[in-house]
Design an enzyme around this catalytic site. Structure first.
Site, PDB file in Angstrom:
ATOM      1  N   ASN A   7       0.875  -1.165   0.000  1.00 25.84           N
ATOM      2  CA  ASN A   7       0.000   0.000   0.000  1.00 25.84           C
ATOM      3  C   ASN A   7       0.919   1.224   0.000  1.00 25.84           C
ATOM      4  O   ASN A   7       1.466   1.592   1.033  1.00 25.84           O
ATOM      5  CB  ASN A   7      -0.879  -0.051   1.254  1.00 25.84           C
ATOM      6  CG  ASN A   7      -1.877   1.087   1.315  1.00 25.84           C
ATOM      7  OD1 ASN A   7      -1.817   2.015   0.507  1.00 25.84           O
ATOM      8  ND2 ASN A   7      -2.776   1.027   2.281  1.00 25.84           N
ATOM      9  N   HIS A 174     -13.103   2.288   0.070  1.00 26.47           N
ATOM     10  CA  HIS A 174     -13.098   1.210   1.073  1.00 26.47           C
ATOM     11  C   HIS A 174     -13.671  -0.082   0.498  1.00 26.47           C
ATOM     12  O   HIS A 174     -14.155  -0.934   1.245  1.00 26.47           O
ATOM     13  CB  HIS A 174     -13.954   1.567   2.321  1.00 26.47           C
ATOM     14  CG  HIS A 174     -13.397   2.651   3.177  1.00 26.47           C
ATOM     15  ND1 HIS A 174     -14.210   3.561   3.830  1.00 26.47           N
ATOM     16  CD2 HIS A 174     -12.131   2.959   3.517  1.00 26.47           C
ATOM     17  CE1 HIS A 174     -13.450   4.391   4.513  1.00 26.47           C
ATOM     18  NE2 HIS A 174     -12.184   4.053   4.347  1.00 26.47           N
ATOM     19  N   ARG A 235     -12.265  14.418   8.624  1.00 27.71           N
ATOM     20  CA  ARG A 235     -13.017  14.818   7.425  1.00 27.71           C
ATOM     21  C   ARG A 235     -14.453  15.158   7.798  1.00 27.71           C
ATOM     22  O   ARG A 235     -15.067  14.438   8.602  1.00 27.71           O
ATOM     23  CB  ARG A 235     -13.007  13.698   6.387  1.00 27.71           C
ATOM     24  CG  ARG A 235     -11.695  13.568   5.653  1.00 27.71           C
ATOM     25  CD  ARG A 235     -11.697  12.386   4.707  1.00 27.71           C
ATOM     26  NE  ARG A 235     -10.707  11.397   5.106  1.00 27.71           N
ATOM     27  CZ  ARG A 235     -10.638  10.166   4.631  1.00 27.71           C
ATOM     28  NH1 ARG A 235     -11.508   9.754   3.723  1.00 27.71           N
ATOM     29  NH2 ARG A 235      -9.711   9.335   5.055  1.00 27.71           N
ATOM     30  N   GLU A 379      -8.016  -5.897   5.072  1.00 29.45           N
ATOM     31  CA  GLU A 379      -7.851  -5.446   3.685  1.00 29.45           C
ATOM     32  C   GLU A 379      -6.655  -6.121   3.016  1.00 29.45           C
ATOM     33  O   GLU A 379      -6.700  -6.440   1.834  1.00 29.45           O
ATOM     34  CB  GLU A 379      -7.728  -3.919   3.650  1.00 29.45           C
ATOM     35  CG  GLU A 379      -9.060  -3.264   4.006  1.00 29.45           C
ATOM     36  CD  GLU A 379      -8.996  -1.761   4.155  1.00 29.45           C
ATOM     37  OE1 GLU A 379      -9.122  -1.066   3.145  1.00 29.45           O
ATOM     38  OE2 GLU A 379      -8.840  -1.280   5.291  1.00 29.45           O
TER      39      GLU A 379
END
Ligand code: ADP
Length: 395
Positions: A7, A174, A235, A379
């Site tokens: 990643n 996501h 956010r 993930e």
């Protein structure tokens, strides 16, 4: 198939070497502060940590150190494939793709949609290709799972030319996490995923909900960018689109400054004036900190509204799934959210809810109420699984 999952961010690379079928993990690691004096790679192997100073280097230095580390550990020969997390696949990718020059060009072409992420992903892929020239590499996109959304869910009510010429539509993010926890929830419920209508709530530093019908995303709360939807750590989630112009004029801010504030100074941090971390906010709220209380209340209220919104996409909900750092751990956020979802027949089993923390998944709903589960997201394992699948399919 042992897969190296990467990643790559603008100044960091997260690494995991794992086997998706068994879930066995050989190495995890993180290269951080790339391109600065403090650049370093740490590798964690069976509880032991090694740290390598990268001498201010960037991706090439990080990958050279990773290769050397895998050699030393006798693991290099074990690596059969590389799976890359790529943030934005636009409308070009609805499934993972084996990386070719054409695929790299298509990822570059999506950079305008994710200017912070896609260029870093491309740089990481190129460095990984140089470091591991013999290995097949696959791109797994955050957006791909949501490409099954119907047009009624993904279009904004804006001039059509913005969509046709500039790709202005809802994409969702996501995706690997929503897809993984939907599969896990079906397994835990002992029912075929193809027969289930699920709402999945991924609540980490970024937060989104997804309506998963028969294993396919039919709506999600994030949109063109990962700023839409729920209140998140820093956010804002949804605001009035008129806010940008208003606050730019009132506070004398540029568009870039407004966007930066909505991404980095808003959400739980902005509301509380204290922190973005739910643990800290829960502790402060317990001590009577009004801002922390308000931040958690708004977070939960908007989350419950979004879950109810996903129910519209599904028609009927079989189960609600919590995941991510907050979803997997915060007993109070889950209980408060379910308390707001009486409209969907939700109801918490307090004992089961209290038990579902720190990696202990399970059903937390009271008997006869909307089935609600806590599922651990993974993930990396999903990316490894998708990598194997793409290679088998010759995609
Ligand atoms: P990321 O999205 O960066 O992967 P995580 O999924 O780790 O982040 O989620 C981070 C969030 O999870 C933070 O808000 C943190 O406060 C929250 N969290 C982690 N552990 C707990 C806990 N025990 N109780 C409440 N919240 C927690």
């Amino acid at each position: 198939m042992w897969t190296l999952v990467l990643n790559c961010g603008s100044s960091s690379v997260k690494v995991a070497l794992l086997e998706p079928d068994t879930g066995a993990v050989a190495v995890t690691g993180l290269a951080e502060r790339l391109g600065t004096a403090g650049a370093a790679l740490r590798l964690d192997v069976s509880g032991e940590r090694r740290v390598v100073d990268l001498g201010g280097g960037s991706y090439p230095a990080a990958f050279a150190a990773l290769l050397a580390g895998l050699d030393e550990l006798g693991l290099r020969a074990q690596v059969q494939a590389i799976g890359h997390r790529v943030v934005h696949g636009g409308e070009a990718f609805s499934v993972p793709a084996t990386i070719t020059p054409e695929v790299l060009d298509a990822i570059r072409a999506c950079s305008a949609l994710a200017p912070l992420h896609n260029p870093a992903n491309v740089a990481g892929i190129e460095a990984a290709q140089q470091a591991f020239p013999a290995l097949p590499q696959v791109a797994v996109f955050d957006t791909a799972f949501h490409q099954t959304m119907p047009e009624v869910a993904y279009r904004y009510a804006v001039p059509e030319a913005w969509y046709r010429q500039h790709g202005v539509r809802r994409y969702g993010f996501h995706g690997t996490s929503h897809a993984w926890v939907a599969q896990e929830a079906a397994r835990m419920l002992g029912r075929p995923l193809t027969e289930l209508n699920l709402v999945t709530a991924h609540l980490g530093n970024g937060c989104s909900v997804c309506a998963v019908q028969g294993g396919r995303s039919v709506d999600t709360s994030m949109g063109l960018t990962p700023l839409e939807g729920l209140v998140m750590g820093t956010r804002s989630g949804d605001v009035d689109p008129g806010l940008h112009d208003f606050i730019a004029r009132q506070a004398g801010l540029s568009l870039d400054q407004v966007t930066a504030a909505l991404n980095r100074e808003s959400g739980l941090l902005g509301l509380s004036g204290l922190a973005s971390d739910v643990r800290e906010l829960e502790a402060a709220a317990g001590r009577g900190h009004a801002g922390a209380r308000l931040a958690l209340d708004v977070f939960v209220y908007r989350l419950a509204q979004a879950v109810a919104g996903m129910a519209v996409a599904l028609g009927q909900v079989d189960a609600l799934v919590f995941t991510g750092g907050i979803g997997e751990n915060s007993v109070t956020v889950r209980a408060a959210t379910l308390a707001r979802l009486g409209v969907l027949g939700a109801g918490v089993d307090d004992d089961a809810n209290a038990r579902a923390v720190r990696g202990t998944p399970g059903v937390i709903s009271a008997p006869g109420r909307l089935t609600t589960l806590v599922v651990n997201t993974d993930e990396e394992r999903m990316i490894a699984r998708e990598t194997a699948r793409a290679l088998e399919a010759g995609a």
